[in-house]
Each structure stands twice: as C-alpha cells, then as structure tokens.
Design an enzyme around this catalytic site. Structure first.
Site, PDB file in Angstrom:
ATOM      1  CG  HIS A   1      38.606  34.632 -30.077  1.00  0.00           C
ATOM      2  ND1 HIS A   1      37.537  34.392 -30.755  1.00  0.00           N
ATOM      3  CD2 HIS A   1      39.268  36.079 -29.964  1.00  0.00           C
ATOM      4  CE1 HIS A   1      37.139  36.331 -30.917  1.00  0.00           C
ATOM      5  NE2 HIS A   1      38.437  35.855 -30.011  1.00  0.00           N
TER       6      HIS A   1
ATOM      7  CG  ASP B   1      44.728  39.964 -25.322  1.00  0.00           C
ATOM      8  OD1 ASP B   1      45.004  41.213 -25.250  1.00  0.00           O
ATOM      9  OD2 ASP B   1      43.661  39.626 -24.938  1.00  0.00           O
TER      10      ASP B   1
HETATM   11  N1  CMC Z   1      43.571  26.794 -21.307  1.00  0.00           N
HETATM   12  C1  CMC Z   1      42.992  25.879 -21.592  1.00  0.00           C
HETATM   13  N2  CMC Z   1      42.021  25.827 -21.721  1.00  0.00           N
HETATM   14  C2  CMC Z   1      41.171  26.108 -22.240  1.00  0.00           C
HETATM   15  C3  CMC Z   1      41.441  27.701 -22.935  1.00  0.00           C
HETATM   16  C4  CMC Z   1      42.448  28.042 -22.510  1.00  0.00           C
HETATM   17  N3  CMC Z   1      43.264  29.699 -22.597  1.00  0.00           N
HETATM   18  N4  CMC Z   1      40.816  28.150 -23.231  1.00  0.00           N
HETATM   19  C5  CMC Z   1      39.393  27.304 -23.622  1.00  0.00           C
HETATM   20  N5  CMC Z   1      40.062  26.391 -22.689  1.00  0.00           N
HETATM   21  C6  CMC Z   1      39.093  24.659 -22.720  1.00  0.00           C
HETATM   22  C7  CMC Z   1      37.815  25.221 -22.330  1.00  0.00           C
HETATM   23  O1  CMC Z   1      38.026  24.504 -20.851  1.00  0.00           O
HETATM   24  C8  CMC Z   1      37.371  23.977 -22.752  1.00  0.00           C
HETATM   25  O2  CMC Z   1      37.538  22.796 -23.015  1.00  0.00           O
HETATM   26  P1  CMC Z   1      36.330  21.484 -22.319  1.00  0.00           P
HETATM   27  O3  CMC Z   1      36.038  21.547 -23.400  1.00  0.00           O
HETATM   28  O4  CMC Z   1      37.217  20.269 -21.892  1.00  0.00           O
HETATM   29  O5  CMC Z   1      34.938  21.939 -21.408  1.00  0.00           O
HETATM   30  C9  CMC Z   1      37.378  24.733 -23.931  1.00  0.00           C
HETATM   31  O6  CMC Z   1      39.119  24.727 -24.013  1.00  0.00           O
HETATM   32  C10 CMC Z   1      36.319  24.884 -24.946  1.00  0.00           C
HETATM   33  O7  CMC Z   1      36.500  26.620 -24.874  1.00  0.00           O
HETATM   34  P2  CMC Z   1      35.491  27.598 -23.858  1.00  0.00           P
HETATM   35  O8  CMC Z   1      35.531  27.534 -22.213  1.00  0.00           O
HETATM   36  O9  CMC Z   1      33.838  26.647 -24.213  1.00  0.00           O
HETATM   37  O10 CMC Z   1      35.587  28.646 -24.447  1.00  0.00           O
HETATM   38  P3  CMC Z   1      34.833  30.308 -24.755  1.00  0.00           P
HETATM   39  O11 CMC Z   1      34.375  30.197 -26.018  1.00  0.00           O
HETATM   40  O12 CMC Z   1      33.701  29.953 -23.801  1.00  0.00           O
HETATM   41  O13 CMC Z   1      36.025  31.124 -24.019  1.00  0.00           O
HETATM   42  C11 CMC Z   1      37.746  32.488 -23.994  1.00  0.00           C
HETATM   43  C12 CMC Z   1      36.582  31.505 -24.842  1.00  0.00           C
HETATM   44  C13 CMC Z   1      38.871  33.309 -25.230  1.00  0.00           C
HETATM   45  C14 CMC Z   1      36.943  32.933 -22.350  1.00  0.00           C
HETATM   46  C15 CMC Z   1      38.757  31.132 -22.934  1.00  0.00           C
HETATM   47  O14 CMC Z   1      39.656  30.859 -25.018  1.00  0.00           O
HETATM   48  C16 CMC Z   1      40.066  31.784 -22.239  1.00  0.00           C
HETATM   49  O15 CMC Z   1      39.570  32.048 -21.244  1.00  0.00           O
HETATM   50  N6  CMC Z   1      41.208  32.063 -23.021  1.00  0.00           N
HETATM   51  C17 CMC Z   1      41.987  32.832 -22.064  1.00  0.00           C
HETATM   52  C18 CMC Z   1      41.397  34.483 -22.128  1.00  0.00           C
HETATM   53  C19 CMC Z   1      41.621  34.821 -22.909  1.00  0.00           C
HETATM   54  O16 CMC Z   1      42.603  34.825 -23.458  1.00  0.00           O
HETATM   55  N7  CMC Z   1      41.114  36.042 -23.755  1.00  0.00           N
HETATM   56  C20 CMC Z   1      41.362  36.884 -24.833  1.00  0.00           C
HETATM   57  C21 CMC Z   1      40.779  36.457 -26.245  1.00  0.00           C
HETATM   58  S1  CMC Z   1      41.237  37.690 -26.995  1.00  0.00           S
HETATM   59  C22 CMC Z   1      40.750  38.957 -26.703  1.00  0.00           C
HETATM   60  C23 CMC Z   1      39.851  39.793 -27.049  1.00  0.00           C
HETATM   61  O17 CMC Z   1      38.705  39.540 -27.837  1.00  0.00           O
HETATM   62  O18 CMC Z   1      38.921  40.153 -25.397  1.00  0.00           O
END
Ligand code: CMC
Length: 441
Positions: free
Chosen positions: A317, A375
């Site tokens: 998140h 989720d």
């Molecule tokens: N699986 C594997 N790696 C992950 C995941 C994941 N679900 N989420 C984040 N990471 C990694 C990401 O690749 C990054 O790695 P590195 O530092 O090596 O580059 C690190 O963790 C930090 O993540 P980020 O991409 O900077 O995080 P973000 O804030 O941009 O994205 C997120 C947040 C929710 C979009 C992402 O965690 C994700 O895509 N999760 C899966 C989809 C999901 O479950 N979404 C529902 C969110 S809660 C309901 C809502 O509010 O909509």
C-alpha cells in the site's frame, strides 16, 4: 485563550529553501495539520523562485486540506472524522457512517431518520435507464457498465446540477448514494440474464442491495442476517480512504465544475485499475491460479523478480507501511462469516492464510513493509456470499461513492477552490524548425 487565538498569536512557522547556486533563500509558510505531517505551502513557489516541485506520483504532495479521513500508515490506523475504523465497524452502521463522512458528526436520532429517509426515497432509477443496459453485451465487465450508466445519470437531473447551489449538491449526493446500489445490482442481474429487481424501501440499505442482487420474482427471498451484517462491515471499511487515486480523480474532475454524476463516474473508472480497487478481483484470480500451497514459493519468486510484471495482489500500500487496519478487521471476520454461511474449509482461505504467513516472513516483503491490504480478504468473503469476482470492484465502488461525494462536497465548499492543474517538467525538444514533408528524411 482558545485554540484558534493561540494559533493566531504563535509566530508563523516557515521552512527555509536555499538555492545552492545563488545562495538565495526563501521562507515558505508551513501549514499545520491536526495530526500527521505538516505541509510546506508551495503555492507561490513558481512565482517567487522560478521553480516547480517535482513529485510525479504525489508521494509528498498534499493536494488539499481535509477534515474527513486520517490515515497513520506507520501505525496502521484509519479514522473517519476522528472515529477509529475499529469502533465504526463494531458499533456503527453504514447509514450512520455515510452521514458522518458527509456532514462531519454522528447524527442524532431525528437527523439519522431524516437522512435514512432521503437515501431510501431515491433508490429507484428512471425507467429509461433500463434501456441503457441493453446496449451492453451480456459478458460486459460490470465496471464497464457502471462507468457508463453512472455518468449517464447526469442526463436525467438537469434541474439540480448547479454545483454552486447547496440544495442541488445535497440532492445529487442523495441520489448518487441511493441509486448506485440499484445500478450495481442491475449490472449483476444483466450478466446472469435475470430480471432486474426493483428496490424495496422497507429493507435496510444493505438488505435492499442483497435483495436486488439475489432475489428473483418467482420466489420469496429471505435475507441472511449474517451476510447482511458482514456486507455492512465491508461497506463501512471501504467508505473512504482520503486522497487515493480515485478520490483524487473525483476531486480533479470536480474542480472543473463538472456535475457530480460525471465526477463519480470518473472515480469509478479510476478505481477499476488493478493497482487500486480492481485488486480485489485480481486477488481471488491469483489465489485460483496458485491453486495449492506448494506453488506459493514459485509465485513469491515471480513477485520478487523485477523482470516479471507479476505482483502479489492484495499486498502493499502506498500509505500503510504496517498492517492495513481494514484487512485486520476482515481477517478476523473471515472465518466466522464462512462458518455462518456453511462454507467449511474454504481452500482459498487456507491458501490465503498460508500465503500471508510465508510472505510476511520473507525478507523481500519484510524490508519493503508489504502487508496484506483490504483487498486480500474481502474477495474470499464476497465469493462466499455468492458474488462473482467481476462484481467485487463494483461493490467497492458502491461503498466508496459516499467517500467520493463527501470529498467532492468538501472541495466545492472551500471558499478558495480553483481548478486543479498540475505543472510538468518538460523534457522534450526545445524548439525545432518545421521541415516540409517532401524534405524530411
Ligand atoms: N508484490 C511484489 N512487490 C511489491 C508489491 C507487491 N504487491 N507491492 C509493492 N512491491 C514492491 C515494489 O516493486 C517496490 O520494490 P523496489 O523498492 O524493489 O522497487 C517496493 O515494493 C515499493 O513499492 P511501490 O511500487 O513503491 O509502492 P507503491 O506505493 O507505488 O504501490 C501498490 C502501492 C498498492 C500500488 C502496490 O503495492 C501494488 O501494486 N500492490 C498490489 C495491488 C493491490 O493490492 N492494490 C490494492 C491497494 S489497497 C486498496 C485500494 O486502496 O485500492
């Protein structure tokens, strides 16, 4: 001395910005929040320094002041108008939470009854709306239909679309909150080829939604109170989540003066993405794909592989760097709800628990503070209730409509509201002479 007077008497807080090249300094005003980080007011930054801020995914950007929702991502806390999500899910109901989000306080008894009456009164949609549905294929994703029909509602209320008129705003919000469950249920019925069920205003908000989804005209339908209570909790948990992507979309669309039906439709489109509300559908599909706990290591390896776009859906998140409190509530409920519904030994729940356990002890997930989000568990409960996966994000949209409306209302009521317009860092060509087509290589 009152808090306001004390704040006025205190010296203005500033933040000093220094240009290392010229040595020039600027004092930027600091804006205090009640709790959480304070903000550096950069509204005059460009005019005074010739620079803009650069924050493409808005990691450090406060786009508004808001009194509605507060999240402490490090502590895993969520509050609406100062009330904890745990208290609201245990002690309140969705109607009351909707009132709280929209009007700032919990309602007294007469206000509660009055609000409930409005939300109940507007549940029917114009009969013409039924014909919109026929334009869609039966296998259309229900979110695709929702984007269209919610925006289409603007065509029915020309008499009350003046966003500067508080009565118009009020009735539009009531209509949206009351009609979206009806439209959501219609998308479900359309997909399975059953007749639309007209709303029943003698039922509660949640009961009526279940009725419109699962009743058929040929037989009486008995609402399961356990299902109704669990769904009510899910709605409360999804009601608002401050400035997430879909809410920011609604605010940006609303800042142009667009009508509220169009704004909420824009929120629905934004919610649909798999990184946001679309994740609940993807979680269940991922669990099906994993299939057995022996395959968890394979999927964890894929999630960690930077060359593989696969992510562990339902994990991570932007704000929560601790357990998502909404997931904690749902996890606690999951077993009880499944048991009540007679779902014994749901293999997907066992798989989810095992996946969570393994992921939470894996250094990749621990170091990045990736915890299960809301989720992760909601889909398992919704599936047990009888909703197909394609409806999961629709249910999220239904519950979030009140949050979008509250945020939209708060923004319109801001006296200095202006159209939202981010700047950009232009990195393209700096000016080129035009070459005629026959002279180009
Ligand atoms: N699986 C594997 N790696 C992950 C995941 C994941 N679900 N989420 C984040 N990471 C990694 C990401 O690749 C990054 O790695 P590195 O530092 O090596 O580059 C690190 O963790 C930090 O993540 P980020 O991409 O900077 O995080 P973000 O804030 O941009 O994205 C997120 C947040 C929710 C979009 C992402 O965690 C994700 O895509 N999760 C899966 C989809 C999901 O479950 N979404 C529902 C969110 S809660 C309901 C809502 O509010 O909509």
């Amino acid at each position: 001395m009152t808090a306001e007077k004390k704040a006025a008497a205190a010296p203005a807080k500033t933040f000093t910005l220094k240009d290392d090249q010229s040595g020039k300094e600027w004092k930027l005003p600091v804006v205090d929040g009640t709790v959480g980080p304070n903000g550096i007011d950069v509204r005059k930054l460009l005019a005074e320094t010739g620079h803009i801020t650069f924050d493409p995914s808005f990691n450090s950007t406060g786009a508004c002041k808001s009194k509605i929702t507060f999240i402490d991502g490090d502590a895993g806390k969520l509050m609406h108008r100062g009330y904890s999500i745990e208290d609201l899910t245990q002690k309140s109901n969705f109607i009351e939470v909707m009132y709280l989000l929209l009007y700032g306080d919990l309602p007294n008894k007469p206000d509660y009854e009055e609000f409930k009456r409005h939300i109940t009164y507007h549940t029917m949609v114009h009969e013409q709306v039924h014909f919109f549905f026929r334009g869609f294929r039966r296998d259309a994703h229900p979110m695709a239909i929702m984007c269209g029909v919610v925006g289409g509602l603007s065509a029915f209320y020309h008499d009350s679309l003046d966003i500067n008129n508080p009565q118009h705003r009020e009735i539009s919000i009531h209509r949206l909150i009351a009609k979206i469950p009806t439209l959501a249920a219609m998308t479900f019925k359309y997909a399975i080829g059953q007749p639309f069920m007209y709303p029943r205003n003698d039922l509660s908000f949640v009961e009526n939604f279940l009725y419109m989804c699962f009743a058929v005209p040929a037989e009486p339908y008995k609402i399961n109170p356990v299902v109704a209570k669990a769904l009510e909790k899910i709605f409360i948990l999804h009601a608002d989540h401050e400035q997430n992507a879909s809410t920011s979309t609604v605010r940006l669309a609303g800042s142009t003066g667009a009508n509220p039906f169009a704004c909420i439709a824009s929120g629905i489109t934004s919610l649909w993405g798999p990184a946001h509300g679309g994740a609940n559908q993807e979680v269940l599909e991922m669990l099906h794909e994993i299939g057995h706990k022996d395959r968890i290591p394979e999927f964890l390896a894929r999630a960690k592989d930077k060359n593989d776009p696969f992510k562990l859906m339902g994990f991570g998140h932007r704000i929560y760097k601790n357990y998502d409190p909404r997931a904690a509530v749902l996890k606690a409920d999951c077993h009880a709800v499944l048991e009540e519904l007679g779902v014994k030994n749901e293999p997907l729940l066992d798989l989810a628990m095992e996946l969570e356990k393994i992921a939470l002890s894996d250094p990749y997930f621990v170091e990045r503070k990736l915890f299960p989000n809301v989720d992760f568990y909601s889909g398992i409960i919704l599936k047990a209730m009888g909703f197909p996966t394609s409806m999961f994000t629709v249910l999220f949209a239904l519950a979030r409509t009140v949050g979008w409306c509250a945020q939209w209302k708060e923004m319109i009521e801001e006296p200095d509201m202006r159209i939202g317009r981010p700047r950009q860092l232009y990195i393209g060509a700096a000016g080129r002479p035009y070459v005629a087509l026959d002279k180009r290589k």
